[in-house]
Write an enzyme that holds these catalytic residues in place. Structure first.
Site, mmCIF file in Angstrom:
data_model
loop_
_atom_site.group_PDB
_atom_site.id
_atom_site.type_symbol
_atom_site.label_atom_id
_atom_site.label_comp_id
_atom_site.label_asym_id
_atom_site.label_seq_id
_atom_site.Cartn_x
_atom_site.Cartn_y
_atom_site.Cartn_z
ATOM 1 N N ARG A 106 0.866 -1.147 0.067
ATOM 2 C CA ARG A 106 0.051 0.165 -0.106
ATOM 3 C C ARG A 106 0.754 1.161 0.181
ATOM 4 N NH1 ARG A 106 -5.434 1.271 3.580
ATOM 5 N NH2 ARG A 106 -5.985 -0.239 2.052
ATOM 6 N N HIS A 133 -7.483 1.164 -6.280
ATOM 7 C CA HIS A 133 -7.609 0.120 -5.477
ATOM 8 C C HIS A 133 -8.289 -1.170 -5.653
ATOM 9 C CE1 HIS A 133 -7.728 -1.295 -1.358
ATOM 10 N NE2 HIS A 133 -8.823 -0.576 -0.640
ATOM 11 N N GLN A 136 -10.099 -3.808 -3.354
ATOM 12 C CA GLN A 136 -11.520 -3.339 -2.944
ATOM 13 C C GLN A 136 -12.717 -3.645 -4.013
ATOM 14 O OE1 GLN A 136 -12.330 -1.467 -0.035
ATOM 15 N NE2 GLN A 136 -14.236 -2.310 -0.664
ATOM 16 N N ASP A 224 -17.370 7.288 -1.285
ATOM 17 C CA ASP A 224 -16.155 7.078 -0.411
ATOM 18 C C ASP A 224 -15.844 8.503 0.205
ATOM 19 O OD1 ASP A 224 -13.665 5.950 0.648
ATOM 20 O OD2 ASP A 224 -12.379 6.311 -1.218
ATOM 21 N N CYS A 263 -16.191 1.574 0.771
ATOM 22 C CA CYS A 263 -15.175 0.818 1.060
ATOM 23 C C CYS A 263 -14.915 0.854 2.590
ATOM 24 C CB CYS A 263 -13.960 1.176 0.264
ATOM 25 S SG CYS A 263 -13.360 2.673 0.492
ATOM 26 N N ARG A 291 -13.509 -8.682 1.421
ATOM 27 C CA ARG A 291 -11.931 -8.303 1.119
ATOM 28 C C ARG A 291 -11.168 -9.673 1.412
ATOM 29 N NH1 ARG A 291 -9.989 -3.186 1.491
ATOM 30 N NH2 ARG A 291 -8.137 -4.125 0.810
HETATM 31 N N1 CP Z 1 -11.134 -0.247 2.487
HETATM 32 C C1 CP Z 1 -9.993 -0.310 2.868
HETATM 33 O O1 CP Z 1 -9.044 -0.484 2.072
HETATM 34 O O2 CP Z 1 -9.791 0.040 4.158
HETATM 35 P P1 CP Z 1 -8.527 -0.054 5.275
HETATM 36 O O3 CP Z 1 -7.781 1.443 4.680
HETATM 37 O O4 CP Z 1 -9.058 -0.159 6.520
HETATM 38 O O5 CP Z 1 -7.705 -1.037 4.714
HETATM 39 N N1 NVA Z 2 -10.079 6.873 -1.273
HETATM 40 C C1 NVA Z 2 -9.484 6.374 0.162
HETATM 41 C C2 NVA Z 2 -9.662 4.896 0.285
HETATM 42 C C3 NVA Z 2 -9.286 4.139 1.717
HETATM 43 C C4 NVA Z 2 -9.482 2.754 1.705
HETATM 44 C C5 NVA Z 2 -8.067 6.903 0.484
HETATM 45 O O1 NVA Z 2 -7.220 6.490 -0.540
HETATM 46 O O2 NVA Z 2 -7.909 7.080 1.664
#
Ligand code: CP
Ligand code: NVA
Length: 305
Positions: A106, A133, A136, A224, A263, A291
């Protein structure tokens, strides 16, 4: 022969493979729930999990999922690695590849993911970048189909910020054959090349300004956070986004059985009201659960297991 595959983006993986991953995810979920799972296809394998941004769902679901597949995990936080002291991604990729059997990352810039992929000699999985992502969205398609059947031809409406999750949703529109209406305020549009790619590859993405218009006849309404991780400096205040909030009034313009997806983590009272996220058509916790199942299938696919 080395037959591993990277899970970088939905646009880089054929539809047939993505459908196969979802079929496998559903089968694994059924076996887990019925207590009949006997397979441990990743026994003896280790997954390095590199986090350069916070996480709850991704971190726990990959960790538990890898263990359920028989493997082990090593949790690495960017700031605690030499990566955080400017060791290059390329060198990190080469070193980690000597120790572990797969790398999940990530990160911030998408280019960091691609550089890791280029230099790793083990599978790399995209667990969110500034741009996409995909894990997701695999869980989200699985969730939609569990509740409402095949996603093909359905209308998803995205309202709020044109962010990384939306980019992957648009790629999925092409890969799975559904439509996406996107309603965002001026200045929050998704990157045009994701729109163009989706529309050139069998998807149907329409950019709109009015959320009310965009949700008309929607089978699923998705939103989101208005401010993604690392984008805090771009925050423009809630007033700009207020017309894009998913509340009962907005949902009343969608189909009566339209699902609500997010998400998570949610900012209740901002992009979504309690009444919607806790309402009967909300499937946000199913998405979170899926997930786990979807990523187990992704891990197995990466190894050809
Ligand atoms: N939806 C998602 O990726 O959540 P986290 O940021 O908690 O991993
Ligand atoms: N769009 C959000 C998703 C978190 C899972 C971010 O990138 O923070």
């Amino acid at each position: 022969m080395n037959t591993f595959r990277h899970f970088t983006d939905l646009s880089s993986i054929p539809s047939h493979d993505l459908r196969g991953i979802l079929d496998d995810a559903r089968a694994r979920k059924l076996r887990l729930k019925s207590g009949t799972e006997t397979q441990r296809p990743l026994a003896g394998k280790a997954l390095a999990m590199v986090f350069e941004k916070p996480s709850t769902r991704t971190r726990v679901s990959f960790d538990v999922g890898m263990r359920q597949l028989g493997g082990e995990t090593i949790m690495l936080t960017g700031t605690e690695m030499q990566l955080g002291r400017s060791e290059t991604i390329a060198d990190t990729a080469k070193v980690l590849s000597r120790y572990v059997d797969a790398i999940m990352i990530r990160t911030t810039e998408h280019a960091r993911l691609l550089e890791l992929t280029e230099h790793a000699t083990v599978p790399v999985i995209n667990a969110l970048t500034d741009d996409t992502h995909p894990c997701q969205i695999m869980a989200d398609i699985m969730t939609y189909e569990e509740h409402r059947g095949p996603v093909k031809g359905k209308l998803f409406t995205w309202t709020g910020d044109g962010n990384n999750v939306l980019h992957s949703l648009m790629e999925a529109s092409a890969r799975f054959g559904f439509r996406v209406n996107v309603a965002v305020p001026e200045g929050s549009e998704p990157a045009q090349h994701y729109v163009d790619w989706a529309n050139a590859n069998g998807g149907e993405v329409r950019l709109m300004r009015s959320a009310t218009e965009a949700v008309k006849d929607a089978d699923c309404v998705v939103t989101d956070t208005w401010v993604s991780m690392g984008q805090e400096h771009r925050a423009r205040g809630n007033n700009v986004f207020q017309p894009y909030q998913v509340n009962e009034e907005l949902m009343s313009h969608a189909k009566s059985d339209a699902l609500f997806m997010h998400c998570l983590p949610a900012h209740r009272g901002e992009e979504v009201t309690d009444a919607v996220i806790d309402g009967p058509n909300s499937v946000v916790f199913d998405e979170a659960e899926n997930r786990l199942h979807a990523q187990k299938a992704i891990l197995a696919w990466c190894f050809g297991a």
